[in-house]
Write an enzyme that holds these catalytic residues in place. Structure first.
Site, PDB file in Angstrom:
ATOM      1  N   LYS A  13       0.837  -1.103   0.063  1.00 50.17           N
ATOM      2  CA  LYS A  13      -0.035   0.062  -0.125  1.00 50.17           C
ATOM      3  C   LYS A  13       0.783   1.335  -0.052  1.00 50.17           C
ATOM      4  CE  LYS A  13      -2.377  -1.162   3.701  1.00 50.17           C
ATOM      5  NZ  LYS A  13      -1.941  -2.403   4.149  1.00 50.17           N
ATOM      6  N   ARG A  89     -10.088   0.067   8.456  1.00 53.32           N
ATOM      7  CA  ARG A  89      -9.358  -1.186   8.748  1.00 53.32           C
ATOM      8  C   ARG A  89     -10.568  -2.028   9.452  1.00 53.32           C
ATOM      9  NH1 ARG A  89      -3.585   0.158   8.446  1.00 53.32           N
ATOM     10  NH2 ARG A  89      -2.418  -2.022   9.204  1.00 53.32           N
ATOM     11  N   ARG A 128      11.798  -7.164   5.642  1.00 49.25           N
ATOM     12  CA  ARG A 128      11.758  -5.840   5.410  1.00 49.25           C
ATOM     13  C   ARG A 128      12.638  -4.973   6.024  1.00 49.25           C
ATOM     14  NH1 ARG A 128       6.060  -2.387   5.047  1.00 49.25           N
ATOM     15  NH2 ARG A 128       5.722  -3.255   7.165  1.00 49.25           N
ATOM     16  N   ARG A 161      11.148  -2.414  11.568  1.00 46.42           N
ATOM     17  CA  ARG A 161      10.052  -1.890  12.173  1.00 46.42           C
ATOM     18  C   ARG A 161       9.643  -2.967  13.240  1.00 46.42           C
ATOM     19  NH1 ARG A 161       5.288  -0.060   8.631  1.00 46.42           N
ATOM     20  NH2 ARG A 161       3.818  -1.494  10.000  1.00 46.42           N
ATOM     21  N   ARG A 172      -0.563  -9.745  13.284  1.00 40.08           N
ATOM     22  CA  ARG A 172      -1.020  -9.120  12.346  1.00 40.08           C
ATOM     23  C   ARG A 172      -1.842  -9.560  11.457  1.00 40.08           C
ATOM     24  NH1 ARG A 172       3.797  -5.611  10.467  1.00 40.08           N
ATOM     25  NH2 ARG A 172       2.433  -4.217   9.332  1.00 40.08           N
TER      26      ARG A 172
HETATM   27  P1  AMP Z   1       0.387   0.037   8.856  1.00 39.11           P
HETATM   28  O1  AMP Z   1       1.559   1.199   8.856  1.00 39.11           O
HETATM   29  O2  AMP Z   1      -0.647   0.749   7.877  1.00 39.11           O
HETATM   30  O3  AMP Z   1       0.863  -1.270   8.622  1.00 39.11           O
HETATM   31  O4  AMP Z   1      -0.162   0.065  10.435  1.00 39.11           O
HETATM   32  C1  AMP Z   1       0.706  -0.179  11.558  1.00 39.11           C
HETATM   33  C2  AMP Z   1       0.027  -0.041  12.529  1.00 39.11           C
HETATM   34  O5  AMP Z   1      -0.718   1.058  13.058  1.00 39.11           O
HETATM   35  C3  AMP Z   1      -1.285  -1.009  12.683  1.00 39.11           C
HETATM   36  O6  AMP Z   1      -0.846  -2.380  13.027  1.00 39.11           O
HETATM   37  C4  AMP Z   1      -2.214  -0.614  13.810  1.00 39.11           C
HETATM   38  O7  AMP Z   1      -1.508  -0.757  14.933  1.00 39.11           O
HETATM   39  C5  AMP Z   1      -2.093   1.148  13.456  1.00 39.11           C
HETATM   40  N1  AMP Z   1      -3.070   1.440  12.405  1.00 39.11           N
HETATM   41  C6  AMP Z   1      -2.806   1.987  11.415  1.00 39.11           C
HETATM   42  N2  AMP Z   1      -3.995   2.119  10.802  1.00 39.11           N
HETATM   43  C7  AMP Z   1      -4.940   1.749  11.556  1.00 39.11           C
HETATM   44  C8  AMP Z   1      -6.555   1.809  11.443  1.00 39.11           C
HETATM   45  N3  AMP Z   1      -7.001   2.319  10.527  1.00 39.11           N
HETATM   46  N4  AMP Z   1      -7.012   1.373  12.514  1.00 39.11           N
HETATM   47  C9  AMP Z   1      -6.432   0.752  13.585  1.00 39.11           C
HETATM   48  N5  AMP Z   1      -5.202   0.726  13.750  1.00 39.11           N
HETATM   49  C10 AMP Z   1      -4.516   1.287  12.586  1.00 39.11           C
END
Ligand code: AMP
Length: 222
Positions: A13, A89, A128, A161, A172
């Site tokens: 993404k 999400r 990664r 990360r 996840r």
């Molecule tokens: P990402 O960078 O999109 O993989 O998001 C990393 C982390 O941020 C996720 O594992 C969640 O802990 C939190 N997060 C990001 N977007 C959301 C969302 N829309 N709803 C809930 N948690 C989120």
């Protein structure tokens, strides 16, 4: 035009978002990035979400919506064309998002779903590594840097990360299947869902996405 980029963790993404914002002049919001920045800046929100995020759990629907609202309040003064990356999400976030779209008078979004096998996702996520200086991405299985642990571009130190370790990645993925995959059904019912094969080179995936968007944009003016 507004776009939602949907897909499991590691589906690309973030990479696709960087191409799409340039091609279609969109303002990019990654809720994950916004939350990581809040943690780095040690804001009140950051302190609240730090532990949850380290475990790979989702942040509460209300808090994410609040972060998004705050961000939009500022941005809508300049544009009404957005790319949402990693939001919504959960099914509840879809509902909250509808209120937000109405409040800020945003056009209905197109939803692009990045489809990819779990096997590939596991390699992408656990392998990664990010440059701590310039943010360039490498992968110990798929795209190694010339010198292990160092960035090819600026020689910065590569780091992983906190939520990309194998145990957290498993969590996840389970959370995605349970809480996020049902979001697809909501968009399918609304009729604005477009699924794209997200395997292969990032530029190939981008061509597939752009092909869909260009067809829709073309059809809407003819
Ligand atoms: P990402 O960078 O999109 O993989 O998001 C990393 C982390 O941020 C996720 O594992 C969640 O802990 C939190 N997060 C990001 N977007 C959301 C969302 N829309 N709803 C809930 N948690 C989120």
């Amino acid at each position: 035009m507004n776009l939602i980029l949907f897909g499991p963790p590691g589906s690309g993404k973030g990479t696709q978002a960087t191409y799409l914002v340039t091609r279609y002049t969109l303002e990019h919001i990654s809720t994950g990035e916004a939350l990581r920045r809040a943690i780095a800046d040690q804001t009140e929100v950051g302190l609240r979400v730090k532990e949850l995020m380290a475990r790979g759990s989702l942040v509460s629907d209300e808090l994410v919506s609040q972060v998004l609202r705050t961000w939009l309040q500022d941005k809508v003064k300049q544009t009404r064309r957005f790319l949402f990356d990693g939001y919504p999400r959960t099914v509840e976030q879809v509902r909250l998002m509808e209120d937000i779209f109405e409040e800020f008078q945003l056009a209905d979004p197109l939803v692009i779903n990045l489809d990819i096998s779990e096997e590939t996702l596991l390699l992408r996520l656990t392998g990664r590594r990010l440059c701590s200086e310039c943010g360039k991405m490498f992968n110990v299985y798929l795209n190694q840097s010339r010198e292990p642990g160092r960035c090819d571009g600026c020689n910065g130190v590569l780091s992983q990360r906190e939520d990309d370790t194998p145990e957290i990645v498993q969590d996840r993925m389970a959370i995605y299947k349970k809480q996020s995959a049902p979001v697809l059904e909501c968009f399918k019912e609304k009729g604005n869902l477009h699924t794209v094969d997200a395997t292969g080179d990032a530029t190939e995936v981008f061509s597939r996405i752009a092909g869909i968007i260009d067809t829709i944009l073309h059809d809407s003016v003819t």
